[in-house]
Design an enzyme around this catalytic site. Structure first.
Site: not given
Ligand SMILES: *[C@@H]1O[C@H](CO)[C@@H](O)[C@H](O)[C@H]1NC(C)=O
Ligand SMILES: *[C@@H]1O[C@H](CO)[C@@H](O)[C@H](O)[C@H]1NC(C)=O
Ligand SMILES: *[C@@H]1O[C@H](CO)[C@@H](O)[C@H](O)[C@H]1NC(C)=O
Length: 349
Positions: A104, A327, A330
């Site tokens: 990702s 998160d 990311h």
């Protein structure tokens, strides 16, 4: 007299060496050594105008209101990064296929590149997006340029067999799809320490040896060696340029940035000053550099984004994503991945 001529030649040699040395220094200016500086004109595009940013990265849409994280430009110590010019990029890459391959984090960078290009084109430009199997491709029709992302968490294969799903450290069958491209940007790291429910394989295999588990760092290194061997044997470097992206850091341990006790990036609104990071480089990054250094023909450039990204504890989504989950792995788009693409742009244009 003879001595005079010899002296003359000697001086000329030194002079050439000095001039060469200076030129080489300039050309080889380390774009990765530098610091983050405030830049009024940033961000390079508004995320609200970029269609379909994935819900994992669309921080402003999901409530982020501190916006200083958009205002920092990477300033190399001894030179400048070129400004991003999307039309020039597409002209130079006309007819070419670019593919990001990895987890990702690759999707994050691909997303940023699509937004950067989208923002620099006239509104009537034809841009088509489609997804087939593991590949999502955006095509800029007017230039015949395609930018794809191929999701492959480990780069090496996972194969369904009678015993279960086997992670094969010595096999890369997707390579035949990848090598059809003109520019490849690889990355893999995030998934190597996944266990339990989140681990998408049951066995791990090297050669004929199949086992339940093994040292994950060694497994990562074996897979990278397989990948390096594949590049050296299968890639025609006259046609295809290959990049490997350095490890993208997470921010869950404040000791790494001089805030012991802090366990995530939720309160981070500014990058670190200067160019040093108390936490040091991750071991995985050392493994990446070792494997690349071990390649005989040196066909791969390292996009050495690790250190400059470590300084950006402020650039993660934290809870500003559709899941509201924390998160610090990311990165928001717009944001840090735009700089990764600026570095790629500098290498390509
Ligand atoms: C996509 O996946 C299907 C099913 O696995 C396969 O039959 C097909 O050949 C794949 N297409 C491409 C272009 O790889
Ligand atoms: C954070 O890093 C410090 C320094 O490396 C280490 O001592 C500590 O155990 C780490 N904390 C956690 C929760 O991993
Ligand atoms: C990548 O950057 C780090 C930090 O600036 C540096 O220590 C390392 O040597 C670089 N790696 C390569 C291969 O240039």
């Amino acid at each position: 007299m003879g001595g005079g001529i010899e002296g003359g030649c000697w001086c000329a040699v030194i002079f050439c060496a000095l001039v060469w040395g200076a030129t080489a220094d300039y050309n080889e200016c380390d774009l990765y050594e530098g610091s983050w500086v405030y830049e009024e004109s940033y961000p390079m595009y508004e995320s609200s105008k970029c269609p379909h940013i994935r819900k994992e990265y669309d921080c402003i849409k999901y409530g982020r209101t501190d916006l200083n994280y958009l205002k920092f430009r990477w300033q190399p110590t001894n030179c400048n990064l070129p400004r991003f010019n999307g039309e020039e990029f597409l002209r130079k890459m006309s007819g070419k296929k670019i593919m990001y391959i990895g987890d990702s984090i690759s999707v994050d960078q691909w997303q940023s590149m699509v937004c950067l290009l989208h923002a620099s084109l006239p509104p009537q430009s034809i841009i088509i997006q489609h997804t087939l199997n593991s590949t999502t491709t955006v095509t800029f029709e007017d230039y015949g340029v395609s930018i794809s992302v191929f999701l492959s968490h480990y780069l090496v294969d996972i194969v369904e067999e009678s015993i279960g799903r086997v992670l094969k450290l010595d096999s890369i069958t997707n390579g035949d799809i990848w090598k059809e491209n003109d520019v490849l940007i690889f990355n893999s790291w995030l998934w190597w320490y996944r266990r339990g429910e989140k681990q998408p394989w049951d066995y791990i295999q090297i050669g004929t040896n199949i086992r339940k588990d093994m040292d994950r760092m060694v497994a990562f290194q074996e897979a990278l060696k397989t990948w390096a061997h594949w590049v050296e044997s299968d890639i025609n470097t006259d046609k295809t340029m290959v990049f490997f992206q350095g490890v993208s850091p997470s921010h869950y341990n404040g000791s790494d940035w001089n805030e012991p006790g802090v366990t995530n990036c939720a309160k981070e609104t500014l990058p670190m000053d200067g160019s040093t990071y108390p936490g040091g480089l991750p071991t995985a990054e050392e493994v990446v550099e070792q494997v690349l250094n071990g390649m005989i023909t040196k066909p791969v450039s390292l996009l050495n984004i690790t250190r400059l990204s470590q300084l950006r504890k402020d650039a993660h989504p934290s809870s500003f994503n559709v899941f509201k989950g924390m998160d610090c792995t990311h990165w928001c788009v717009a944001g840090l991945p735009d700089t990764w693409n600026l570095l790629l742009y500098a290498a390509l244009v």
